[in-house]
Write an enzyme that holds these catalytic residues in place. Structure first.
Site, PDB file in Angstrom:
ATOM      1  N   SER A 193      85.437  55.142 -21.593  1.00 16.34           N
ATOM      2  CA  SER A 193      84.330  54.915 -20.433  1.00 16.34           C
ATOM      3  C   SER A 193      83.000  55.927 -20.931  1.00 16.34           C
ATOM      4  CB  SER A 193      84.583  55.832 -19.186  1.00 16.34           C
ATOM      5  OG  SER A 193      83.870  56.075 -18.138  1.00 16.34           O
ATOM      6  N   LYS A 221      91.823  50.556  -8.226  1.00 16.02           N
ATOM      7  CA  LYS A 221      90.623  50.305  -7.258  1.00 16.02           C
ATOM      8  C   LYS A 221      90.919  49.720  -5.935  1.00 16.02           C
ATOM      9  CE  LYS A 221      86.593  49.179 -10.239  1.00 16.02           C
ATOM     10  NZ  LYS A 221      85.942  48.108 -10.649  1.00 16.02           N
ATOM     11  N   ASP A 281      79.435  48.514  -7.003  1.00 16.05           N
ATOM     12  CA  ASP A 281      79.163  47.487  -7.977  1.00 16.05           C
ATOM     13  C   ASP A 281      77.980  46.655  -7.970  1.00 16.05           C
ATOM     14  OD1 ASP A 281      80.753  48.652 -10.109  1.00 16.05           O
ATOM     15  OD2 ASP A 281      82.498  47.454  -9.315  1.00 16.05           O
ATOM     16  N   GLY A 296      83.757  32.965 -13.915  1.00 15.56           N
ATOM     17  CA  GLY A 296      84.845  34.079 -13.767  1.00 15.56           C
ATOM     18  C   GLY A 296      85.022  34.101 -12.317  1.00 15.56           C
ATOM     19  N   GLY A 323      87.403  37.148 -11.562  1.00 15.87           N
ATOM     20  CA  GLY A 323      88.237  38.230 -11.559  1.00 15.87           C
ATOM     21  C   GLY A 323      87.525  39.359 -10.635  1.00 15.87           C
ATOM     22  N   ARG A 347      88.435  29.694 -15.319  1.00 18.80           N
ATOM     23  CA  ARG A 347      89.380  28.982 -15.996  1.00 18.80           C
ATOM     24  C   ARG A 347      90.454  28.719 -15.026  1.00 18.80           C
ATOM     25  NH1 ARG A 347      92.215  32.772 -20.511  1.00 18.80           N
ATOM     26  NH2 ARG A 347      92.392  34.056 -18.919  1.00 18.80           N
TER      27      ARG A 347
END
Ligand code: ATR
Length: 295
Positions: free
Chosen positions: A20, A71, A107, A132, A134, A157
């Site tokens: 990180s 999270k 975020d 995506g 996720g 996917r």
């Protein structure tokens, strides 16, 4: 509340965390604002978040970030979780509100701020394409819907994961449309052609050996009136295949560096109630990345 030696402690909890760059940007902000504090990395073994959180409270840590795999699992131990974090399904920042421990998610803020500041792009009434489904995609889709985007093509996917995001989000944002599709079968060129913003939230591009998410031919040539924004959440490498293909065709590109710094800046503000020195944080982050590139 301070530690005995006068330093406040903040940090990142996760497994693993050693990669990180958050300590670089947070320490830079503390220094710039003359706050006696340190930001530490806490690599804790999976499943011990409850024990760790009890300890944190005793150690008088002032606030912290969370990454994989904590999270979601932190949520039951907090007194309050923001609506935003609930809808995204993840807490990445924990801060104190009086005696309460509150979970938030910075975020979406980081994503939107970079889009606005560095891409001069506002999602309201626009059609966008997100690759995506996720954790990162949830924050991005939430962010776009919160800005009243007109339509999101959500391509993944595994179709089922896109379907789950669609169902959850549309319960709360009825004015936007989400069309899901499987990356392998969907007409990607059409989705890109109809979108003014294309976002990659998948991990494809992180490794040199990764194959392309879609063929370069799916990206149309930009003209001055049809320039699109291509935004990859990956920041290392600086330019993935996804961004290179878009740049070659004349589109504006953004990598994930801005989002990372802006989400960290927001966390800093939640903890300290002071304005984050964003430009300095950006410079510190860029410098650290350059060093990593040279290694
Ligand atoms: P994050 O929290 O960073 O979003 P994640 O939850 O593991 O990480 O999600 C990774 C995303 O990258 C998923 O959308 C994943 O697709 P699946 O849901 O089908 O697994 C996508 N992804 C990873 N490798 C991929 C690949 N080789 N091709 C296409 N998509 C891929």
């Amino acid at each position: 509340m301070k530690k005995k030696n006068g330093f406040q402690i903040y940090g990142l909890f996760g497994y693993p965390v050693s990669h990180s760059l958050s300590p670089i940007i947070q320490e830079c902000a503390f220094n710039r604002k003359k706050i006696l504090a340190h930001y530490l990395l806490f690599e804790i073994t999976p499943l011990s978040i409850e024990k760790t959180f009890k300890k944190i409270k005793k150690e008088s840590i002032m606030g912290f970030n969370l990454t994989v795999p904590y999270k979601e699992t932190i949520m039951p131990f907090l007194e309050e979780v923001s609506r935003e974090a609930q809808l995204i399904g993840a807490v990445n920042t924990v801060y104190r509100k009086g005696r309460k421990w509150v979970g938030g998610n910075t975020d979406a803020h980081g994503f939107l701020t970079a889009l606005k500041e560095d891409g001069n792009y506002s999602p309201a009434e626009k059609t966008v394409c997100v690759f995506g489904s996720g954790g990162a995609a949830k924050a991005v889709v939430y962010a776009l819907l919160s800005q009243r985007v007109k339509k999101v093509f959500l391509l993944n996917r595994t179709l089922n994961r896109a379907q789950q995001i669609k169902e959850k989000m549309l319960k709360h944002f009825q004015n936007s449309e989400i069309e899901i599709g499987c990356i392998d079968t969907f007409d990607i060129a059409k989705a890109i052609a109809e979108s003014s913003l294309i976002v990659n939230t998948t991990s494809v591009g992180l490794k040199k050996a990764d194959s392309k998410l879609f063929p370069d031919s799916a990206v149309p040539q930009a003209s001055s009136r049809s320039k699109k924004v291509f935004y990859d959440l990956i920041y290392f490498p600086k330019e993935t295949h996804f961004l290179k293909a878009a740049k070659k065709k004349g589109h504006l590109i953004l990598n994930g560096a801005g989002m990372l710094v802006y989400q960290g800046a927001k966390a800093f503000e939640l903890w300290t109630k002071q304005t984050a020195p964003v430009e300095e944080m950006k410079r510190a982050f860029d410098q650290a990345l350059e060093m990593r590139r040279e290694m």
